[in-house]
Scaffold this motif. Structure first.
Motif, mmCIF file in Angstrom:
data_model
loop_
_atom_site.group_PDB
_atom_site.id
_atom_site.type_symbol
_atom_site.label_atom_id
_atom_site.label_comp_id
_atom_site.label_asym_id
_atom_site.label_seq_id
_atom_site.Cartn_x
_atom_site.Cartn_y
_atom_site.Cartn_z
ATOM 1 N N VAL A 100 0.796 -1.225 0.000
ATOM 2 C CA VAL A 100 0.000 0.000 0.000
ATOM 3 C C VAL A 100 0.830 1.278 0.000
ATOM 4 N N LEU A 101 2.006 1.281 0.575
ATOM 5 C CA LEU A 101 2.785 2.502 0.678
ATOM 6 C C LEU A 101 3.367 2.904 -0.670
ATOM 7 N N ASP A 102 3.823 4.155 -0.740
ATOM 8 C CA ASP A 102 4.383 4.687 -1.974
ATOM 9 C C ASP A 102 5.529 3.808 -2.475
ATOM 10 N N LYS A 103 5.517 3.508 -3.764
ATOM 11 C CA LYS A 103 6.624 2.797 -4.396
ATOM 12 C C LYS A 103 7.746 3.787 -4.676
ATOM 13 N N PHE A 104 8.932 3.265 -4.905
ATOM 14 C CA PHE A 104 10.072 4.138 -5.155
ATOM 15 C C PHE A 104 10.976 3.532 -6.220
ATOM 16 N N GLU A 105 11.770 4.379 -6.811
ATOM 17 C CA GLU A 105 12.813 3.958 -7.731
ATOM 18 C C GLU A 105 14.160 4.260 -7.102
ATOM 19 N N LEU A 106 15.148 3.420 -7.449
ATOM 20 C CA LEU A 106 16.515 3.704 -7.055
ATOM 21 C C LEU A 106 17.215 4.351 -8.241
ATOM 22 N N LEU A 107 17.828 5.471 -8.012
ATOM 23 C CA LEU A 107 18.516 6.193 -9.071
ATOM 24 C C LEU A 107 19.987 6.289 -8.706
ATOM 25 N N ALA A 108 20.835 5.698 -9.527
ATOM 26 C CA ALA A 108 22.259 5.634 -9.214
ATOM 27 C C ALA A 108 23.070 6.500 -10.161
ATOM 28 N N SER A 109 24.072 7.155 -9.621
ATOM 29 C CA SER A 109 24.910 8.025 -10.437
ATOM 30 C C SER A 109 26.292 8.135 -9.812
ATOM 31 N N LEU A 110 27.305 8.319 -10.647
ATOM 32 C CA LEU A 110 28.648 8.610 -10.162
ATOM 33 C C LEU A 110 28.835 10.101 -9.905
ATOM 34 N N ASP A 111 27.850 10.889 -10.252
ATOM 35 C CA ASP A 111 27.921 12.345 -10.138
ATOM 36 C C ASP A 111 26.786 12.841 -9.253
ATOM 37 N N ARG A 112 27.099 13.393 -8.099
ATOM 38 C CA ARG A 112 26.060 13.841 -7.171
ATOM 39 C C ARG A 112 25.240 14.996 -7.735
ATOM 40 N N GLU A 113 25.818 15.751 -8.670
ATOM 41 C CA GLU A 113 25.097 16.889 -9.224
ATOM 42 C C GLU A 113 23.914 16.447 -10.085
ATOM 43 N N ALA A 114 23.893 15.188 -10.475
ATOM 44 C CA ALA A 114 22.798 14.703 -11.320
ATOM 45 C C ALA A 114 21.458 14.721 -10.607
ATOM 46 N N PHE A 115 21.461 14.823 -9.266
ATOM 47 C CA PHE A 115 20.202 14.820 -8.534
ATOM 48 C C PHE A 115 19.503 16.175 -8.565
ATOM 49 N N GLY A 116 20.183 17.195 -9.062
ATOM 50 C CA GLY A 116 19.547 18.504 -9.162
ATOM 51 C C GLY A 116 19.364 19.211 -7.843
ATOM 52 N N LEU A 117 20.138 18.822 -6.828
ATOM 53 C CA LEU A 117 20.031 19.423 -5.500
ATOM 54 C C LEU A 117 21.375 20.016 -5.090
ATOM 55 N N ASP A 118 21.341 21.155 -4.456
ATOM 56 C CA ASP A 118 22.568 21.742 -3.929
ATOM 57 C C ASP A 118 23.141 20.838 -2.843
ATOM 58 N N TYR A 119 24.469 20.757 -2.810
ATOM 59 C CA TYR A 119 25.149 19.801 -1.935
ATOM 60 C C TYR A 119 26.084 20.543 -1.006
ATOM 61 N N ASP A 120 26.116 20.127 0.272
ATOM 62 C CA ASP A 120 26.943 20.797 1.263
ATOM 63 C C ASP A 120 27.884 19.816 1.949
ATOM 64 N N GLY A 121 28.144 18.687 1.288
ATOM 65 C CA GLY A 121 29.041 17.697 1.865
ATOM 66 C C GLY A 121 30.462 17.870 1.370
ATOM 67 N N ARG A 171 11.849 7.073 10.030
ATOM 68 C CA ARG A 171 13.134 6.421 9.769
ATOM 69 C C ARG A 171 13.219 5.857 8.352
ATOM 70 N N THR A 172 12.105 5.871 7.635
ATOM 71 C CA THR A 172 12.120 5.361 6.253
ATOM 72 C C THR A 172 11.632 6.484 5.336
ATOM 73 N N PHE A 173 10.370 6.423 4.910
ATOM 74 C CA PHE A 173 9.786 7.476 4.089
ATOM 75 C C PHE A 173 8.591 8.034 4.848
ATOM 76 N N SER A 285 5.011 8.642 2.088
ATOM 77 C CA SER A 285 4.708 7.220 1.921
ATOM 78 C C SER A 285 3.216 6.952 1.954
ATOM 79 N N CYS A 286 2.451 7.778 2.693
ATOM 80 C CA CYS A 286 0.992 7.700 2.690
ATOM 81 C C CYS A 286 0.448 8.952 3.341
ATOM 82 N N TYR A 287 -0.844 9.199 3.153
ATOM 83 C CA TYR A 287 -1.565 10.240 3.878
ATOM 84 C C TYR A 287 -2.449 9.530 4.892
ATOM 85 N N MET A 288 -2.300 9.842 6.168
ATOM 86 C CA MET A 288 -3.055 9.164 7.228
ATOM 87 C C MET A 288 -4.048 10.139 7.860
#
Length: 355
Positions: A100-121, A171-173, A285-288
């Protein structure tokens, strides 16, 4: 309820198509290796890049996620193919019971910039980045009937189930529960306050001592629209839950799932967050809710707000080092996280009805 859950989902779908959300599937797909969360029919895309050495190193590590007979190898199989197949088969196997909970995809990349998010690590970190992206299949789950039934069978069991569902989702989604809605509402409407008294004090400090509009939306109005067990009440101790685990039907099943979640939390089970990335996830993951409450009002306004903020359809991003020991630890951690998400799915079926 001012607007329906359906209208809120339509708002965020429109927002995603209009690209104000920080990261989305279509805009950055070229940078990813896209893996199915469960369905083997989801198309797989290759990692773009010329670091063949890193790809080969990653393929060797990923191949250890599965048995030899679970991979389809032929003369033209590439390192990208092995990475794709291995992660896909592995994740699908550990999440196959999610219903019932939201499904997800795993997206893998060697480049962190591919996620389109600013990074502070660490800027020079070289690793495999794996993002957990919502498939936007979030269900609305009405918990009123089943939680009240559990409370009637044993006072406190319904409250305990709701509490552990929230803990597992953090702790999950994250699930969009009344507690989460209250958090967002406090910033959407009440200057960070979550009760009438603090709000009045804040308004007075800001120099607004005028009488509030009779139609003003107050924290007390939000809270009163929900049953009290969604916000407060004593939780049962483990020994009581263990005794209830031998009960028949839903009561026993609910108690057993709660115990499983307790054990996994004790093992520090979790899935990746957006650590070191600037952005807040826009999906859940759901609306309760209970069907006759103010969840929909807050949800609608939350999604309206995502049009102007740093929001993303990623739940989290893992950073996996290119060495066997670190990879094996990541594998074990993820499998515990997958198990916790699976148990959360079971618990939501015990305490609610999908609508």
């Amino acid at each position: 309820m001012r607007n329906s859950i359906g209208s809120a989902r339509a708002i965020v779908k429109e927002s995603a198509e209009g690209r104000p959300v920080a990261a989305s599937t279509g805009g950055f797909a070229a940078g990813f290796l896209t893996l199915p969360g469960i369905s083997p029919t989801v198309p797989v895309q290759s990692v773009h890049g010329d670091d063949e050495g890193r790809l080969l190193q990653t393929a060797k590590l990923c191949a250890e996620l599965v048995e030899d007979d679970e991979l389809v190898i032929h003369d033209k199989t590439t390192a990208r193919d092995i990475i794709s197949q291995s992660l896909s088969v592995w994740a699908s196997k550990h999440c196959a019971d999610i219903q019932v909970l939201d499904k997800f995809e795993l997206l893998a990349s060697l480049d962190r910039e591919a996620f389109g998010l600013d990074y502070d690590g660490c800027p020079k970190k070289k690793c495999l980045y794996i993002g957990f992206q919502s498939q936007q299949t979030t269900p609305y789950i009405n918990v009123k009937a089943k939680v009240e039934m559990l409370e009637s069978v044993h006072p406190g069991l319904g409250r305990t189930a709701v509490s552990f569902a929230e803990r597992a989702s953090y702790r999950t989604f994250t699930a969009f529960t009344p507690q989460v809605a209250l958090h967002h509402a406090s910033y959407l409407y009440w200057c960070g306050m979550d009760n009438d008294e603090d709000l009045k004090e804040e308004m007075k400090a800001m120099g607004d001592e005028s009488e509030r509009d009779e139609d003003a939306f107050l924290p007390s109005q939000f809270l009163s629209s929900f049953p009290s067990y969604l916000f407060s009440g004593e939780e049962l101790e483990r020994d009581v839950i263990q005794r209830l685990a031998s009960s028949p039907e839903t009561t026993g099943e609910t108690a057993r799932v709660i115990l499983s979640i307790m054990d996994l939390i004790d093992q520090d089970a979790k899935l990746p967050y957006l650590n070191d990335y600037y952005g807040e996830h826009a999906y859940f993951s759901c609306y309760m809710g209970t069907g006759d409450d103010m969840l929909g009002r807050v949800l609608d306004d939350f999604y309206q707000d995502t049009c102007s903020g740093e929001y993303t359809d990623f739940y989290g991003v893992a950073e996996v080092a290119f060495n066997k020991r670190a990879f094996q630890k990541w594998k074990a951690d993820m499998e515990k996280g997958f198990a916790l998400y699976t148990q959360l799915d079971r618990l939501m079926r015990c305490i609610g009805d999908v609508q």
